[in-house]
Design an enzyme around this catalytic site. Structure first.
Site, PDB file in Angstrom:
ATOM      1  N   PHE A 129       0.855  -1.188   0.000  1.00 44.70           N
ATOM      2  CA  PHE A 129       0.000   0.000   0.000  1.00 44.70           C
ATOM      3  C   PHE A 129       0.890   1.238   0.000  1.00 44.70           C
ATOM      4  O   PHE A 129       1.733   1.401   0.886  1.00 44.70           O
ATOM      5  CB  PHE A 129      -0.930   0.041   1.212  1.00 44.70           C
ATOM      6  CG  PHE A 129      -1.824   1.258   1.193  1.00 44.70           C
ATOM      7  CD1 PHE A 129      -2.979   1.272   0.430  1.00 44.70           C
ATOM      8  CD2 PHE A 129      -1.483   2.412   1.890  1.00 44.70           C
ATOM      9  CE1 PHE A 129      -3.781   2.406   0.366  1.00 44.70           C
ATOM     10  CE2 PHE A 129      -2.278   3.556   1.834  1.00 44.70           C
ATOM     11  CZ  PHE A 129      -3.437   3.546   1.071  1.00 44.70           C
ATOM     12  N   ASP A 150       9.083   2.545   1.589  1.00 44.72           N
ATOM     13  CA  ASP A 150       7.956   3.365   2.040  1.00 44.72           C
ATOM     14  C   ASP A 150       7.862   3.177   3.554  1.00 44.72           C
ATOM     15  O   ASP A 150       7.403   2.153   4.040  1.00 44.72           O
ATOM     16  CB  ASP A 150       6.674   2.892   1.343  1.00 44.72           C
ATOM     17  CG  ASP A 150       5.436   3.659   1.790  1.00 44.72           C
ATOM     18  OD1 ASP A 150       5.483   4.310   2.857  1.00 44.72           O
ATOM     19  OD2 ASP A 150       4.416   3.578   1.083  1.00 44.72           O
ATOM     20  N   LYS A 201       2.620  10.373   7.919  1.00 47.91           N
ATOM     21  CA  LYS A 201       1.882   9.981   9.128  1.00 47.91           C
ATOM     22  C   LYS A 201       2.401  10.643  10.416  1.00 47.91           C
ATOM     23  O   LYS A 201       2.016  11.756  10.701  1.00 47.91           O
ATOM     24  CB  LYS A 201       1.821   8.453   9.231  1.00 47.91           C
ATOM     25  CG  LYS A 201       0.884   7.875   8.157  1.00 47.91           C
ATOM     26  CD  LYS A 201       0.320   6.519   8.510  1.00 47.91           C
ATOM     27  CE  LYS A 201      -0.883   6.193   7.654  1.00 47.91           C
ATOM     28  NZ  LYS A 201      -0.610   5.361   6.495  1.00 47.91           N
TER      29      LYS A 201
HETATM   30  C1  LIG Z   1      -0.835   5.620   5.033  1.00 45.63           C
HETATM   31  C2  LIG Z   1       0.171   5.146   4.077  1.00 45.63           C
HETATM   32  C3  LIG Z   1       0.397   5.811   2.857  1.00 45.63           C
HETATM   33  C4  LIG Z   1      -0.444   6.956   2.396  1.00 45.63           C
HETATM   34  O1  LIG Z   1      -0.331   8.078   3.203  1.00 45.63           O
HETATM   35  P1  LIG Z   1      -1.417   9.278   3.061  1.00 45.63           P
HETATM   36  O2  LIG Z   1      -0.892  10.332   3.979  1.00 45.63           O
HETATM   37  O3  LIG Z   1      -2.738   8.717   3.477  1.00 45.63           O
HETATM   38  O4  LIG Z   1      -1.416   9.684   1.648  1.00 45.63           O
HETATM   39  C5  LIG Z   1       1.417   5.355   2.056  1.00 45.63           C
HETATM   40  N1  LIG Z   1       2.166   4.290   2.405  1.00 45.63           N
HETATM   41  C6  LIG Z   1       1.982   3.646   3.563  1.00 45.63           C
HETATM   42  C7  LIG Z   1       2.867   2.504   3.902  1.00 45.63           C
HETATM   43  C8  LIG Z   1       0.974   4.028   4.435  1.00 45.63           C
HETATM   44  O5  LIG Z   1       0.758   3.351   5.555  1.00 45.63           O
END
Ligand SMILES: *Cc1c(COP(=O)(O)O)cnc(C)c1O
Length: 382
Positions: free
Chosen positions: A132, A216, A245
């Site tokens: 994700f 990520d 986050k």
């Molecule tokens: C939450 C998340 C995203 C997206 O972040 P947003 O601030 O909602 O755009 C991307 N990668 C990972 C691993 C996430 O947990």
């Protein structure tokens, strides 16, 4: 306004892209949340790993209060000290390269995708099934989940999804590969850590073909797993990582952080964002950083994580208790949404992720008694 009135406003005026819990939250402090009826909750979701410092951390509140009356926004046409200081801290605490600021996780990944493409023009980006990376088109194209992608086709070309196995990796990484993009622990699809074996193979394959291995760390970063960055607990160092986050202590900010090799790929005009790294969010982020980089806090996160998993493993109804630091998942026999709802009635906020998984992401400042209390509420429900 009552909850019923809020729900009526939502039904009439809000695009229905969220399934909200039927609760109006009005206040937060540390690990605790209060709803409009005065009920107190233990928050073991932290706004999906945003409130790693807890709700309304006094240092973040003070930094925001001070900055909001001084200067909130000037764009990146000017210098501000909070942004330059934050960039220095992000880079020196991790990969030693340079930082690009943005406003969210998906934007951090968009910046990353553009960067690795520019570094290796027309190159392919290898991504993992079940990953994700966000909801905008580039990040979505990297998010290999049918339900999220199919309605929005056609996606951005050039992404090559694989299962996270060494064989699959070695089958696809070639001279055409620009990058291999992974979450060190897949968060939104059930808290699954990549194996050291896979990461070592990814590092070696990327080095062989001159591709970038990029992480990520939007969810795993900022202390969540018991080190400031999750890669520190793996046998590899990525060429770049993304953060968001928890980075802003509750305010919206994202960042792309590179190692030295990718630090000067973007040149003036290549990428930008009006709000990115503004003094207000950067001041909040610096205050959160002070809290989260503390080695004592990080050691405690590792210790509490072990304790939490050990106690959950003692509950026979739960299986596959897993995770690192205070990023924890476990499987439940019924649909996880059932457990999630029952826990909400016990005034414990968690969420369901993956097909059978409940995920816990408490603030990293959670107290011993709060942790025990949450475990008690989980035991009472399952
Ligand atoms: C939450 C998340 C995203 C997206 O972040 P947003 O601030 O909602 O755009 C991307 N990668 C990972 C691993 C996430 O947990």
């Amino acid at each position: 306004m009552s909850l019923t009135e809020l729900q009526a406003l939502e039904a009439e005026h809000v695009i229905p892209s969220y399934a909200r819990y039927p609760v109006e939250m009005v206040r937060g402090e540390g690990t605790r949340l209060w709803d409009a009826d005065g009920n107190e909750y233990l928050d073991f979701l932290s706004g999906i790993s945003v409130l790693n410092v807890g709700h309304c951390h006094p240092a973040v509140v003070a930094a925001v209060r001070e900055q909001v009356g001084r200067l909130t926004h000037v764009t990146n046409l000017f210098y501000t000290e909070p942004a330059m200081r934050l960039a220095q801290r992000l880079a020196t605490s991790s990969l030693g390269g340079k930082v690009f600021f943005c406003n969210s996780g998906t934007e951090a990944n968009e910046a990353l995708l553009k960067l690795v493409r520019k570094a290796k023009p027309r190159g392919e980006i290898v991504v993992l099934h079940g990953g994700f990376h966000g909801r905008t088109y580039g990040s979505l194209s990297a998010t290999t989940q049918e339900s999220k992608q199919v309605p929005f086709a056609p996606l951005v070309p050039g992404f090559v999804p694989i299962q996270p196995t060494v064989a699959a990796l070695e089958g696809v990484v070639s001279e055409r590969t620009a990058a291999v993009l992974v979450e060190p622990i897949q968060g939104e699809t059930g808290v699954h850590a990549l194996s050291d074996e896979f990461l070592l193979a990814a590092r070696a394959a990327c080095d062989r073909v001159g591709a970038a291995l990029v992480f990520d760390e939007v969810q795993t970063g900022m202390g969540r797993t018991g080190t400031l960055w999750a890669y520190e607990q793996t046998p590899v160092v990525p060429d770049a990582l993304t953060s968001a986050k928890a980075l802003g202590g509750g305010l919206p900010i994202g960042a792309l952080v590179t190692g030295p090799r990718l630090a000067d790929v973007f040149q003036p005009g290549d990428h930008g964002s009006t709000f990115a790294g503004g003094p207000l969010v950067a001041a909040a982020a610096n205050a959160a950083f002070d809290v989260l980089e503390d080695p004592q806090l990080l050691a405690r996160v590792r210790e509490l994580g072990e304790r939490l998993r050990e106690r959950l493993r003692a509950l026979p109804q739960l299986s596959n208790v897993r995770g690192r630091g205070l990023m924890v998942g476990f499987d439940v026999p019924e649909a996880p949404a059932v457990a999630r709802r029952a826990l909400l009635e016990q005034r414990l906020v968690v969420n369901a992720t993956g097909p059978g998984t409940v995920r816990l992401l408490p603030p990293l400042t959670v107290g011993d008694a709060e942790l025990d209390d949450a475990i008690g509420r989980i035991a009472a429900v399952v």
